[in-house]
Design a protein around this motif. Structure first.
Motif, PDB file in Angstrom:
ATOM      1  N   ARG A  99      51.373   5.593 -82.214  1.00 55.01           N
ATOM      2  CA  ARG A  99      50.852   6.345 -83.362  1.00 55.01           C
ATOM      3  C   ARG A  99      51.811   7.473 -83.770  1.00 55.01           C
ATOM      4  O   ARG A  99      51.866   7.846 -84.944  1.00 55.01           O
ATOM      5  CB  ARG A  99      49.454   6.871 -83.076  1.00 55.01           C
ATOM      6  CG  ARG A  99      49.329   8.030 -82.150  1.00 55.01           C
ATOM      7  CD  ARG A  99      47.889   8.576 -82.189  1.00 55.01           C
ATOM      8  NE  ARG A  99      47.796   9.866 -81.565  1.00 55.01           N
ATOM      9  CZ  ARG A  99      47.391  10.098 -80.319  1.00 55.01           C
ATOM     10  NH1 ARG A  99      47.023   9.066 -79.562  1.00 55.01           N
ATOM     11  NH2 ARG A  99      47.347  11.312 -79.834  1.00 55.01           N
TER      12      ARG A  99
ATOM     13  N   VAL B  82      47.224  12.193 -87.398  1.00 51.48           N
ATOM     14  CA  VAL B  82      47.408  10.946 -86.649  1.00 51.48           C
ATOM     15  C   VAL B  82      48.126  11.226 -85.332  1.00 51.48           C
ATOM     16  O   VAL B  82      47.751  10.718 -84.273  1.00 51.48           O
ATOM     17  CB  VAL B  82      48.200   9.920 -87.482  1.00 51.48           C
ATOM     18  CG1 VAL B  82      48.703   8.775 -86.603  1.00 51.48           C
ATOM     19  CG2 VAL B  82      47.329   9.355 -88.603  1.00 51.48           C
TER      20      VAL B  82
ATOM     21  N   GLY C 158      45.894  13.043 -83.016  1.00 53.25           N
ATOM     22  CA  GLY C 158      44.669  12.288 -82.769  1.00 53.25           C
ATOM     23  C   GLY C 158      43.411  13.004 -83.202  1.00 53.25           C
ATOM     24  O   GLY C 158      42.351  12.831 -82.599  1.00 53.25           O
TER      25      GLY C 158
ATOM     26  N   ALA D 165      41.775  10.679 -86.407  1.00 49.34           N
ATOM     27  CA  ALA D 165      42.908   9.769 -86.546  1.00 49.34           C
ATOM     28  C   ALA D 165      42.573   8.544 -87.389  1.00 49.34           C
ATOM     29  O   ALA D 165      43.406   8.081 -88.176  1.00 49.34           O
ATOM     30  CB  ALA D 165      43.396   9.339 -85.160  1.00 49.34           C
TER      31      ALA D 165
ATOM     32  N   SER E  21      42.485   9.567 -91.044  1.00 50.42           N
ATOM     33  CA  SER E  21      43.859   9.863 -91.489  1.00 50.42           C
ATOM     34  C   SER E  21      44.657   8.579 -91.656  1.00 50.42           C
ATOM     35  O   SER E  21      45.443   8.444 -92.607  1.00 50.42           O
ATOM     36  CB  SER E  21      44.545  10.781 -90.478  1.00 50.42           C
ATOM     37  OG  SER E  21      43.803  11.956 -90.278  1.00 50.42           O
TER      38      SER E  21
ATOM     39  N   PRO F  55      42.591   6.311 -81.520  1.00 48.94           N
ATOM     40  CA  PRO F  55      43.816   6.989 -81.085  1.00 48.94           C
ATOM     41  C   PRO F  55      44.063   6.941 -79.585  1.00 48.94           C
ATOM     42  O   PRO F  55      45.141   7.290 -79.122  1.00 48.94           O
ATOM     43  CB  PRO F  55      43.589   8.429 -81.550  1.00 48.94           C
ATOM     44  CG  PRO F  55      42.105   8.601 -81.512  1.00 48.94           C
ATOM     45  CD  PRO F  55      41.531   7.266 -81.899  1.00 48.94           C
TER      46      PRO F  55
ATOM     47  N   SER G  96      44.190  12.251 -77.132  1.00 45.60           N
ATOM     48  CA  SER G  96      43.986  12.664 -78.517  1.00 45.60           C
ATOM     49  C   SER G  96      42.892  13.721 -78.583  1.00 45.60           C
ATOM     50  O   SER G  96      42.063  13.838 -77.666  1.00 45.60           O
ATOM     51  CB  SER G  96      43.587  11.461 -79.385  1.00 45.60           C
ATOM     52  OG  SER G  96      42.348  10.937 -78.959  1.00 45.60           O
TER      53      SER G  96
END
Length: 305
Positions: free
Chosen positions: A197, A231, A234, A237, A240, A293, A297
């Motif tokens: 990510r 992102v 997290g 996430a 987003s 995520p 996160s």
């Protein structure tokens, strides 16, 4: 929750006014701006979950196909432009005859077999390893390793491949439930998910710092950068990632519309290549939406605390 935190352990009545100020209930009854944002984003996430419910079972397959679509397109382009590719490697990259054939042939085989295995969810580790080797080999072979835009784009493609790799650990968790090696695999999955990510957002960083500036570009860049940061850490996430999917998809159709260019236009191949690369990064974001995520996160830490 803020009201419970404000009075817990102090036995303060609702009308008690410490230091002559307003009562604790009055001071904490209004939610903070951050709490209000969290409430609204949670409502949006719930709404998106409801809308996406019919296609949720297909998200992993969609994400995996989109991630490898740039490799499939590249393999087809090499096959259909075989002589042009050979001439470029020989005349401009000065690669000896024979090695050019071997280089292109191995790339095509690795991309076709690797992409097929990713789509079919077979030997994902080997497939991802082969496709990662293709990314590195092409960067060196075509002399693009020091091209910043190419470098950032391929970091994002690598991020998508790492999401596929992480997804393979997630599936094996159910396939081999109860084995002692699960803990190690779960840890590896978490770190690959984090790396995936983080790398996914580099494409947008390249978009922000390239091209001509305008009011609309500034606004999109600000919104996109905020989504990228969310992102990476997290925080919200999934929401987003959905926002980035929408932004990148609109950008891709409006800017990389290769189908509007003449077949012999000099920029058609570049636009086509960029179009499918962005599709691959969108695929990685789709997998992020499906998988979440991971435990490293803010979203997961909030569930713990």
């Amino acid at each position: 929750m803020s009201q419970i935190r404000g009075t817990a352990g102090y036995h303060l009545g609702p009308d008690h006014r410490p230091f002559g100020g307003p009562s604790m209930s009055a001071a904490t009854s209004d939610p903070s701006p951050l709490d209000a944002i969290r409430t609204q984003t949670s409502k949006i996430e719930d709404m998106l979950d409801t809308i996406a419910e019919p296609i949720k079972p297909y998200l992993p397959a969609i994400g995996r196909f989109l991630i490898v679509v740039t490799f499939l397109e590249d393999a087809l382009r090499i096959i259909t432009q075989w002589n042009d590719q050979l001439a470029y490697l020989r005349d401009y990259r000065h690669i000896p005859w024979g090695f050019t054939h071997l280089f292109l042939g191995l790339n095509v085989i690795a991309m076709l077999f690797g992409s097929t295995m990713v789509i079919m969810r077979r030997r994902s580790e080997w497939a991802v390893g082969g496709l990662l080797a293709v990314v590195v080999a092409q960067a060196v072979g075509y002399g693009l390793i020091f091209d910043l835009n190419f470098f950032l784009r391929n970091l994002s493609v690598v991020g998508g491949l790492l999401m596929v790799f992480s997804d393979s650990f997630q599936r094996r968790k159910f396939a081999f439930a109860g084995l002692p090696s699960l803990g190690d695999e779960k840890d590896r999955k978490v770190y690959f998910q984090l790396a995936g990510r983080v790398l996914l957002v580099f494409l947008f960083v390249g978009f922000v710092f390239s091209g001509e500036w305008s009011i609309s570009r500034i606004l999109v860049s600000i919104v996109g950068l905020v989504a990228c940061v969310m992102v990476v850490v997290g925080f919200k996430a999934k929401l987003s990632a959905v926002l980035l999917v929408v932004i990148l998809s609109i950008f891709n159709v409006l800017i990389n519309n290769f189908w509007t260019l003449h077949p012999h236009h000099p920029h058609r191949d570049f636009a086509k290549y960029d179009f499918f690369q962005i599709l691959s990064i969108v695929g990685g974001l789709v997998l992020l939406v499906n998988m979440g995520p991971g435990s490293l996160s803010v979203d997961e830490k909030k569930k713990v605390y």
